[in-house]
Every structure is written in C-alpha cells, then in structure tokens.
Design a protein around this motif. Structure first.
Motif, PDB file in Angstrom:
ATOM      1  N   UNK A 212       0.850  -1.190   0.000  1.00 47.36           N
ATOM      2  CA  UNK A 212       0.000   0.000   0.000  1.00 47.36           C
ATOM      3  C   UNK A 212       0.884   1.238   0.000  1.00 47.36           C
ATOM      4  N   UNK A 213       0.584   2.154  -0.895  1.00 40.58           N
ATOM      5  CA  UNK A 213       1.344   3.406  -0.950  1.00 40.58           C
ATOM      6  C   UNK A 213       0.384   4.564  -1.157  1.00 40.58           C
ATOM      7  N   UNK A 214       0.654   5.660  -0.472  1.00 38.86           N
ATOM      8  CA  UNK A 214      -0.167   6.864  -0.565  1.00 38.86           C
ATOM      9  C   UNK A 214       0.721   8.014  -1.023  1.00 38.86           C
ATOM     10  N   UNK A 215       0.265   8.719  -2.045  1.00 42.57           N
ATOM     11  CA  UNK A 215       1.050   9.827  -2.582  1.00 42.57           C
ATOM     12  C   UNK A 215       0.717  11.140  -1.871  1.00 42.57           C
ATOM     13  N   UNK A 241      -3.798   9.977  -3.471  1.00 46.06           N
ATOM     14  CA  UNK A 241      -4.123   8.751  -4.194  1.00 46.06           C
ATOM     15  C   UNK A 241      -3.567   7.569  -3.427  1.00 46.06           C
ATOM     16  N   UNK A 242      -4.234   6.444  -3.563  1.00 44.59           N
ATOM     17  CA  UNK A 242      -3.805   5.199  -2.929  1.00 44.59           C
ATOM     18  C   UNK A 242      -3.503   4.189  -4.021  1.00 44.59           C
ATOM     19  N   UNK A 279       5.700   9.758  -0.116  1.00 44.92           N
ATOM     20  CA  UNK A 279       5.015   8.525  -0.473  1.00 44.92           C
ATOM     21  C   UNK A 279       5.004   7.638   0.750  1.00 44.92           C
ATOM     22  N   UNK A 280       3.830   7.428   1.325  1.00 42.91           N
ATOM     23  CA  UNK A 280       3.713   6.650   2.539  1.00 42.91           C
ATOM     24  C   UNK A 280       3.607   5.178   2.187  1.00 42.91           C
ATOM     25  N   UNK A 281       4.517   4.375   2.707  1.00 44.37           N
ATOM     26  CA  UNK A 281       4.445   2.940   2.461  1.00 44.37           C
ATOM     27  C   UNK A 281       5.699   2.424   1.822  1.00 44.37           C
ATOM     28  N   UNK A 282       5.800   1.111   1.711  1.00 41.49           N
ATOM     29  CA  UNK A 282       6.988   0.476   1.145  1.00 41.49           C
ATOM     30  C   UNK A 282       6.615  -0.565   0.130  1.00 41.49           C
ATOM     31  N   UNK A 283       7.610  -0.978  -0.645  1.00 43.52           N
ATOM     32  CA  UNK A 283       7.392  -1.997  -1.647  1.00 43.52           C
ATOM     33  C   UNK A 283       7.968  -3.311  -1.184  1.00 43.52           C
ATOM     34  N   UNK A 284       7.193  -4.370  -1.269  1.00 49.66           N
ATOM     35  CA  UNK A 284       7.622  -5.671  -0.773  1.00 49.66           C
ATOM     36  C   UNK A 284       8.783  -6.198  -1.590  1.00 49.66           C
ATOM     37  N   UNK A 285       9.571  -7.042  -0.978  1.00 46.62           N
ATOM     38  CA  UNK A 285      10.789  -7.521  -1.611  1.00 46.62           C
ATOM     39  C   UNK A 285      10.573  -8.354  -2.843  1.00 46.62           C
ATOM     40  N   UNK A 286       9.402  -8.966  -3.031  1.00 46.44           N
ATOM     41  CA  UNK A 286       9.203  -9.806  -4.188  1.00 46.44           C
ATOM     42  C   UNK A 286       8.240  -9.169  -5.182  1.00 46.44           C
TER      43      UNK A 286
END
Length: 291
Positions: A212-215, A241-242, A279-286
């Motif tokens: 999940x990421x929020x701009x 935006x989400x 940008x709130x949130x992170x991107x998973x490793x896979x």
C-alpha cells in the motif's frame, strides 16, 4: 597513646530494586514503530475549507446510504474513497481465492482501500484489532466484511484467532492481515510478526504479498494520532491517491518465522518522494515498483 574508638560498622543499606514499568495488556505483543510527528503527516498540499466541508458531507451521505441500503462492501468503500477525494489504483495479478494476503500497514485508510478491491477476491476477509469494530466510520465496513477481530488485551486467545483464519483459508476465502501489527509511516518499518503466517501453513494456503502506498503524507496514522485528527487531515489533503500493488502468490513452504523474515519490509530502502509529497508505504521484496 590512646586511639579513638573505632566506629561501629554500619549494616549494609538494602537497596530495593525498582519495579519494572507496568506494560498495558494490549501492548504485550504489539510491535513498536518509531513514527510520529517527525514523519511530516501534517504537510503536503491542501484544499480549501469549502472543499473539506463538501467532502465531509459527501462521506456522511455515503455512510448513511450504507446504513439504509444493503450495499456491497466494496462499492461502499469505493464510494467513500471517492467522497474523500482519494483516487485508487490497483496493479499486479488478481487476488487468489483462499490466499493469505500480507502487506504493510500505514493508516486506517488501509481497511477502506483493501475493502474496495475485495470484489477481486470473491470473499475477502480481514484481520483487525477489536477496537476497530467500535469506530464510527471504519467499524461498519469492517463488520460487514466479516472481519476477524484479534483482541490484543488477551494474548492467550491469539491461537484461537489464528485457527479462525486457517479455517477461512480452508473454506476458500482470502484473508488479509497486517503482519507489522502497527501502522508505520514508511521510513520506520518494523519486522513482521509471524503468528498469522502459521494459518497459511496449517491450511496449506498460498501467501500473497501486497504493498500500500499513498502519494500524500496526510495518509499516515501514527504516533499519538486520533481518528478524528487523522480524518480531518485526510479531508484537507489535495491530490491524495492510494496505490495497491499485488504480488504473485507463493507457497507457505517454510516455518512461519522464516517466512516473516523473508517477506518483511524492514530491510528495504527508504521510499522516494513524488511530486513534493511523501510517499507513505513500502514496496515488498518480491514485487516491482509501480509504473
């Protein structure tokens, strides 16, 4: 020559050790995230007062219609996001029925966002703390979605809650959980808790990651934030935006702690900034970055 009499030896002073600080029951196994005002949640572009009032009225009407009419939860959530001026984008493969969805936790908005895409999962259920059930806005959506509530004040019932998740997975229902156990603003993630990954192992169900990421920084719900304060911040945000990035399903083919360490967001680099808004949130490793 007479010497002065030797003073009687004083008995050793008994130093009583200080008692350890009392930990509230609902904090016994809750992870701690070093997030707060330093995350800049109060920043970002804002709309005018008239637009904020309009969003609040529109959101109230959506909730009122949700009470009076038997809306599908995903339609109710999408209408609520639109009323608050939040755009939603979903990328990646569809949600696999019977999969355990695991991902990052940024805000109470996550519940609305994940409910909005629940139609893709057929019968998506969520795991949330019991306090959510009493929330005036989110609680109704969560209950209608047949959320599995976990009581953090009673750690001994955690195995029973994990068993409920496992039974839902065996029945072909996708279940979504936030393994971080608390909200984080992105730059201060915490390692994932492994308890609910055991449900996927027991049910021999696949695990599917999401990000999940929020701009807009106003999405963050961290530190000593209250729901009212956070809601006001969200209603005032301009251009929020989400984005949800779904990863490919993978088998739960390792012990739960190994799976948690492998999938956790804790060791990933800090997120970049987009258009001047955090940008709130992170991107998973896979998973890959959004396009």
């Amino acid at each position: 020559m007479r010497t002065a009499p030797r003073a009687a030896a004083l008995p050793p002073v008994q130093v009583r050790p200080t008692a350890p600080p009392r930990i509230p029951f609902d904090q016994l196994w809750r992870p701690y995230a070093d997030c707060g005002r330093q995350c800049g949640c109060d920043g970002g572009p804002q709309v005018g007062r008239a637009r904020r009032v309009l969003r609040a009225v529109a959101g109230g009407l959506v909730l009122l219609l949700g009470v009076l009419l038997p809306w599908r939860p995903d339609l109710l959530a999408r209408a609520l996001l639109r009323a608050m001026g939040i755009r939603l984008r979903v990328t990646g493969p569809g949600v696999v029925p019977g999969a355990l969805l695991v991902g990052n936790h940024v805000s109470w908005l996550d519940i609305v966002v994940m409910t909005a895409l629940s139609r893709r999962a057929g019968r998506l259920r969520m795991v949330a703390k019991t306090e959510v059930a009493a929330w005036p806005v989110i609680g109704r959506i969560a209950r209608r979605q047949r959320t599995i509530f976990v009581d953090r004040a009673r750690p001994r019932v955690l195995p029973d809650t994990v068993a409920q998740v496992s039974a839902a997975l065996r029945a072909g229902q996708a279940v979504q959980v936030f393994p971080e156990g608390t909200t984080t603003c992105g730059p201060h993630p915490v390692p994932w808790r492994a308890a609910f990954l055991q449900a996927a192992i027991d049910a021999e169900a696949p695990v599917q990651t999401f990000t999940l990421r929020y701009a807009h920084p106003a999405a963050g719900f961290v530190g000593d934030d209250t729901l009212v304060v956070s809601l006001r911040r969200v209603l005032a945000a301009r251009g929020m935006s989400a984005a949800v990035l779904l990863g490919a399903p993978r088998p739960a083919d390792a012990p739960r702690r190994e799976l948690a360490a492998r999938l956790s967001h804790a060791d990933l680099p800090r997120p970049e900034r987009v258009d001047g808004a955090g940008v709130m949130g992170r991107t998973s490793g896979d998973t890959s970055e959004f396009s």
